[in-house]
Design an enzyme around this catalytic site. Structure first.
Site, short mmCIF file in Angstrom:
data_model
loop_
_atom_site.label_atom_id
_atom_site.label_comp_id
_atom_site.label_asym_id
_atom_site.label_seq_id
_atom_site.Cartn_x
_atom_site.Cartn_y
_atom_site.Cartn_z
N HIS A 173 -11.23 2.64 2.12
CA HIS A 173 -9.99 2.54 3.08
C HIS A 173 -9.93 1.04 3.93
O HIS A 173 -10.27 0.84 4.99
CB HIS A 173 -10.26 3.51 4.40
CG HIS A 173 -9.90 5.08 3.58
ND1 HIS A 173 -10.95 6.09 3.08
CD2 HIS A 173 -8.38 5.51 3.21
CE1 HIS A 173 -10.19 7.03 2.62
NE2 HIS A 173 -8.93 6.85 2.57
N HIS A 177 -6.49 -1.74 0.12
CA HIS A 177 -5.72 -0.08 -0.21
C HIS A 177 -4.53 -0.13 0.58
O HIS A 177 -3.38 0.34 -0.08
CB HIS A 177 -6.63 0.94 0.41
CG HIS A 177 -5.79 2.43 0.55
ND1 HIS A 177 -5.63 2.78 -0.65
CD2 HIS A 177 -5.71 3.01 1.61
CE1 HIS A 177 -4.95 4.02 -0.31
NE2 HIS A 177 -4.81 4.14 1.05
N ASP A 214 -3.17 3.88 7.20
CA ASP A 214 -4.73 4.31 7.26
C ASP A 214 -5.33 3.24 8.22
O ASP A 214 -6.66 3.21 8.17
CB ASP A 214 -5.34 3.97 5.94
CG ASP A 214 -5.38 5.49 5.06
OD1 ASP A 214 -5.39 6.40 5.86
OD2 ASP A 214 -5.32 5.31 4.01
N ASP A 323 0.03 6.98 -1.76
CA ASP A 323 -1.37 7.07 -0.99
C ASP A 323 -2.02 7.45 -2.24
O ASP A 323 -3.27 7.09 -2.02
CB ASP A 323 -1.06 8.12 -0.02
CG ASP A 323 -2.42 7.98 0.74
OD1 ASP A 323 -3.08 6.97 0.74
OD2 ASP A 323 -2.94 9.02 1.50
#
Length: 450
Positions: A173, A177, A214, A323
């Site tokens: 994360h 990403h 995120d 995602d």
């Protein structure tokens, strides 16, 4: 020093003229600026509202004592140690493209709509600034800068804020990403079945949500935050904890940067709410909710993309696909993402062991192998969603390509399973760990990708 609370944007205005400063206290974003030379500090998990909540709420007969707060903040210090230094240690100037790699990076951007786009290589070519560089390019490509009359310097400042609020120490994360999800979203926005109906606002919302979905992720999932009684879990009452934090952090940065300040107030409020709806949709705990709705729409053939609500729903589905699209990438990239997300799981398991907590599903490196985690994630989470996405797109070239990679990658992981597991399939990653194997932001442990 006395201060006056102001409702708008959660600002704090200091009465002392010598300390004429403005402190934006949105959740997920705190900065102090003034004439005193105090260096800006971004501390995603230390908002003023959180301290108020901790100090005024009783749980299980416990009052928010100093001892309890200190215990909670010890976890925050563990997660954010490097981030707390950002306001102290001078940072090297940000260069969008290193001169040595300028040509290669530009060449890659010319193929940003290709599904085999290598985000890892692009991140190296841009000196670790893949998210900023990609978004600047896509905003220009889609004509968003011109349409919304955005200031390029302000846009760049906002994107740098977003990129820096991702934790580079997270194996999965992190900002890479986010860039990968944004590139995937760009590909989905180009799908013929969807593209002809999208407005500039739809496109901007899709790209912004993908880039920030995120932001400030701590590298652990929602169950971990709940069982450690983390202040964010208390604040959001254990519901979509991380997703809510990502959304609030994004809004804080939008307001601080003033990227959209020139737009009508009603429009900016609508943008903020739609961003929240999109980011909250990435909660893996809502997977069945969205999958059931999508199946019903496709079965009844009642999707009307001329309608803003139906377009927004498909943007939610597109973001959910983006995602968790890692298993649908070519093997070389998919494998890297799988190893990264599992490393993040294992780190959480080690942390839980350190604090004598029960190790979460998929976080025990001695029991949960990467192949078994990935096979479970693909079977329970990825395949059902991408089959319906393919149905929606009319089995487009991209959808067929993704499903082909998914089948190949699943076979690859099966061949790597420990021998004793092959006869009974994967050990079971169900939709448990967030993303079943990835994640959940709510579990998020990857919900993100396997």
């Amino acid at each position: 020093m006395s201060c006056l609370m102001v409702e708008r944007c959660g600002e704090i205005l200091f009465e002392n003229p010598d300390q004429n400063a403005k402190c934006v206290c949105m959740l997920g974003d705190i900065r102090l600026r003034g004439q005193t030379g105090v260096r800006a500090e971004r501390r995603g998990s230390y908002p003023f509202i959180d301290f108020r909540l901790l100090n005024s709420t009783t749980y299980s007969g416990e009052i928010g004592t100093k001892k309890k707060v200190k215990r909670l903040l010890s976890f925050q210090r563990y997660f954010h140690a490097s981030r707390l230094l950002r306001g102290i240690i001078p940072q090297a100037p940000l260069h969008l493209l290193d001169e040595d790699y300028l040509g290669q990076a530009r060449h890659m951007l010319s193929k940003v709509g290709m599904w085999d786009f290598d985000i890892f290589l692009f991140d190296r070519l841009t000196n670790g600034n893949s998210l900023v560089t990609l978004l600047c390019h896509l905003f220009n490509t889609h004509g968003l800068i011109h349409h919304f009359k955005l200031d390029m310097v302000t846009l760049h400042r906002f994107l740098v804020m977003v990129q820096e609020d991702y934790h580079s120490q997270n194996p999965y994360h992190n900002a890479v990403h986010a860039a990968d999800v944004t590139q995937a979203m760009h590909c989905y926005l180009k799908e013929p079945k969807l593209a002809s109906f999208l407005t500039p606002l739809d496109i901007m919302l899709g790209l912004l949500a993908a880039a920030a979905h995120d932001v400030d992720h701590p590298g652990v999932n929602q169950p971990f935050l709940i069982k450690t009684n983390h202040h964010l879990a208390n604040l959001y009452q254990n519901m979509s904890v991380l997703e809510n934090h990502h959304w609030r952090s994004t809004i804080g940065m939008l307001r601080e940067s003033r990227l959209l300040a020139h737009l009508p107030k009603e429009m900016t409020q609508d943008i903020e709410q739609q961003l929240g709806s999109l980011i909250l949709a990435t909660d893996i705990n809502r997977q069945n909710e969205f999958l059931t709705r999508l199946k019903a729409h496709l079965h009844n053939k009642d999707l009307r993309l001329e309608d803003a609500q139906d377009r927004h729903f498909m943007l939610q589905i597109a973001l959910k696909c983006a995602d968790i699209c890692n298993p649908c990438r070519i093997w070389e990239m998919s494998k890297q993402w799988s190893e990264r997300v599992c490393e993040e799981f294992y780190r959480q398991g080690e942390l839980e062991q350190k604090f004598e907590l029960e190790i979460s599903p998929l976080c025990n490196q001695q029991k949960d192998s990467i192949p078994s985690i990935q096979i479970g994630f693909m079977s329970y989470i990825v395949e059902p969603l991408f089959r319906e996405w393919a149905h929606f797109t009319g089995n487009s070239t991209l959808s067929e390509n993704m499903l082909g990679h998914l089948a190949h990658n699943k076979a690859q992981w099966k061949s790597l399973l420990p021998r004793q597991h092959r006869s009974r399939g994967s050990s079971g990653s169900g939709p448990d760990h967030d993303h079943a194997g990835q994640g959940t932001e709510s579990e998020e442990q990857e919900g993100d990708s396997p």
